[in-house]
Design a protein around this motif. Structure first.
Motif: not given
Ligand SMILES: [Zn+2]
Ligand SMILES: [Zn+2]
Lengths: 470, 470
Positions: A226-241
């Motif tokens: 795995q050389m690189g990754t790009s993540h959609e976090m949805g609203q998970n971190f938006a809700r947490a923070f």
């Protein structure tokens, strides 16, 4: 340690070959604390070039560099349940600082979604502040029980992008832009590594992500990296923070965040994609040293000719060095330049001066061509360009030759013993992933039938790429 | 927070003015863990430019970049007695990792002499391997009880060079080369900060050093800031880490080592050397954005004219941005560009299009000049060059106006209440340093009568520069 010692061959013992190359090309050493590494100048020069190429593309994608603290309060990680569960076993914890025991333990960042989240929540007020596109170059720490230099180290160097968007669609589009325009573009065009961009299955997602995109590469032992990754976090971190913004209607919805990273692990991928039994082969566009002018022996006019060629090549835009260490036997130096994978070597001996020719040695095709001095600059330029393309073609052909279509888990398991299997995702599913895990195999990524990257794992007719991995 | 709020003035409350600038120009925020900082994009862009300018000079001085681990076994620090004594109170210690308590505590590097020493001992075999010239760009941690953003933070970013030499003379010459050709050259030529290179007294030396050289700058409150240091370690670390080499006579003497560093503290120095009551003033050679073309209002031909000027300036090699945020009141944007200290602002309004002129606003002299469109590129080029020189002259004049000759400790103490005192070193000595400390003053450095940097504190007729400091 004699550098002239032959490397272990790839076919006889690939992991040992890798260790030998890392040591003998002087790329890195193991650090004193378990799983850490010392990146030596030749290895670091490769990383610096990777950084420069990625950084330019990241800036073109509109993200700005910043720097967030190494130390994160332990409580931050606990705000996103899957995130803390994923990272807890790998954390290094500071309990004592400035001569005192700390009241709240501090975590050494394993990744920085949480601390970016805390500040992005402050900086984002209204939709006018979006998208907020940040990146940082940093070290991170994830405690490794089975460390391996560059591939899996307790501390590694990377870039991590963190962005905030007003809509799910905008966040999704940005993760794909980074995947294609930053990672795949740099890896294919500069590293000459024919990565496969795809979607991770839910089981293989980043801890806390809604979707993870990846660039997967095949190493010369048939395993995936795995050389690189790009993540959609949805609203998970938006809700947490509590990352919210005033929208045009006067409401304050949660935002959508992404993160994406590529690390010094790419150096390992470079070694294992292009290296051969003589050592590294560095793609010309990446190489910090593209050509070296070597004085085989001292002699009348040799230094002048060598110096002149260095000047001519530099003027033509070639990144060139001079090897004038005539006190060291040439055979030993030649082995060393092969080990280090410098794309072009120009050999100049005393007889070459009177003959008006030198020998152009190309590391990638392995050719040695007597070349009139006046034609050297043109020959080097053509070699660099041709050999960049040749490395990519060769890696593509290798990957394709080791990729087999399968229709059942059993077939996939057999094929992935020596490379990758392509199998309908409908024939795998969660249960199939569990069976693959028994053979230490995973679904590396999901693709559409046309090879493009799906938006979700629920699209019809997806193909799963199955393989062993680092 | 309205960015248009006026800053606290420098004369009324300098520390508050500093905090205001850091916040309102969006340079940095305090981090969540005591003493850490979040460097925001505008602050980080300044640091990136400093890095690029230093890195090029470090490479010209023959050093190669490498990367050593963040984590150092506690036992390494204990091998050099003065070193561990100096750093112990500031250490952050990892006691727990990967879900377990560690057998040996791990120190988060406060500086890396010890871990470089361990590896340089392996890599240096014979005199042919010398000098060994390494550098790294890294974060380090020194727990701070009274933190201040950029100036004194628990984590900061820096470069640290570490070198090994065959002779004391070679090591000493290299510390001076770094001091003059890397640090002073970059600080004077790029940062426009008229630093004073000098020798530290034994009391002010780096922990474990035989001699410490420094570049000292005067801030606009008259205090001194140490902008970079270069240390001769003698054979202290060579003995502690067994760095020896086979010499030409077949013996294995200890080598001589050096180290040298400059950090994000320079950003604080930049703010406090050039800033005024309207905000930052960035020297043109440093500025990531040297000029900004601003559309005052929308209007017929404004966007075309602005875009054309951006293209022309970029073609002329100017680092230029476009401000087309016409939805935001121009007054507010103008205040913001002043705060951020961008050297040149080009204002274009609807009437300017028909008149064929624009207004060139120079942040450093504070002038506003109507300028025919055809002359803008030349005017900007001249402004950038003139204003770089003007900033340096102004800082020099300020420093000289706040520097007073003294002959006694009492006189020096009085003078250093508002700036620096120059006093014969023979009138100070260890006892005088103790008396100065009672007034929170120190000898910043020692100079020869001609202003050059002494080799030892025992040379005759040395001058001590006395001041308060950050
Ligand atoms: Zn999904
Ligand atoms: Zn001395």
């Amino acid at each position: 340690m004699s550098r002239a010692a032959v490397l272990t061959s790839q076919v006889s013992d690939f992991p040992r070959w890798y260790q030998d190359v890392v040591a003998k090309a002087q790329l890195a050493d193991n650090g004193p604390v378990r799983g850490t590494m010392v990146i030596r100048p030749y290895g670091y020069a490769i990383w610096e070039r990777m950084q420069a190429e990625l950084d330019a593309r990241i800036k073109d994608a509109g993200a700005q560099n910043a720097y967030f603290p190494l130390f994160i309060p332990e409580s931050y990680l606990q705000r996103e349940a899957e995130h803390v569960e994923g990272f807890s076993p790998e954390l290094a914890v500071v309990t004592h600082a400035g001569g005192k025991d700390l009241e709240e333990p501090i975590v050494v960042r394993p990744t920085s979604e949480t601390i970016f989240g805390e500040y992005m929540a402050k900086w984002v007020q209204s939709y006018r502040d979006l998208p907020l596109l940040l990146n940082q170059w940093a070290n991170v720490v994830r405690w490794e029980l089975r460390p391996r230099v560059f591939l899996r180290t307790s501390e590694f160097l990377w870039q991590e992008g963190h962005t905030v968007h007003a809509t799910q669609a905008d966040a999704a589009a940005y993760t794909r832009r980074i995947l294609h325009e930053v990672y795949a573009a740099m890896m294919v065009d500069v590293l000459a590594i024919p990565v496969v961009p795809g979607l991770k299955t839910p089981k293989e997602r980043f801890a806390g992500a809604a979707h993870t995109l990846t660039c997967e590469a095949m190493m010369r032992d048939g395993k995936a990296l795995q050389m690189g990754t790009s993540h959609e976090m949805g609203q998970n971190f938006a809700r947490a923070f509590d990352i919210r913004f005033l929208d045009a209607e006067g409401e304050r919805p949660y935002a959508w965040t992404t993160s994406w990273g590529a690390s010094t692990r790419m150096v390992g991928g470079l070694i294992m994609t292009h290296g051969d039994d003589s050592g590294l082969r560095i793609p010309p566009r990446l190489a910090a040293t593209q050509a070296v002018v070597t004085m085989v022996k001292a002699g009348e006019g040799v230094a002048e000719l060598a110096g002149g060629l260095v000047a001519d090549l530099r003027a033509a835009g070639v990144r060139v060095d001079l090897d004038d260490q005539v006190a060291v036997a040439y055979g030993r130096r030649a082995v060393d330049w092969e080990l280090k994978g410098v794309p072009v070597r120009i050999e100049i001996g005393p007889r070459d001066v009177s003959a008006g020719t030198v020998t152009v040695v190309r590391r990638i095709p392995g050719t040695k061509t007597p070349t009139p001095v006046a034609e050297v600059v043109a020959a080097v330029g053509e070699a660099l360009s041709a050999d960049q393309a040749a490395l990519l073609r060769e890696a593509e052909a290798f990957r394709d030759s080791r990729t087999v279509d399968a229709t059942t888990i059993d077939e996939a398991t057999e094929a992935a013993g020596t490379g990758w299997a392509r199998i309908p995702w409908s024939a795998v599913g969660e249960e199939g992933e569990a069976r693959l895990a028994e053979s230490a195999m995973t679904v590396r990524c999901l693709l559409r039938p046309d090879g493009s990257v799906p938006e979700t794992e629920d699209e019809p007719d997806l193909i799963a790429i199955v393989g062993r991995s680092y």
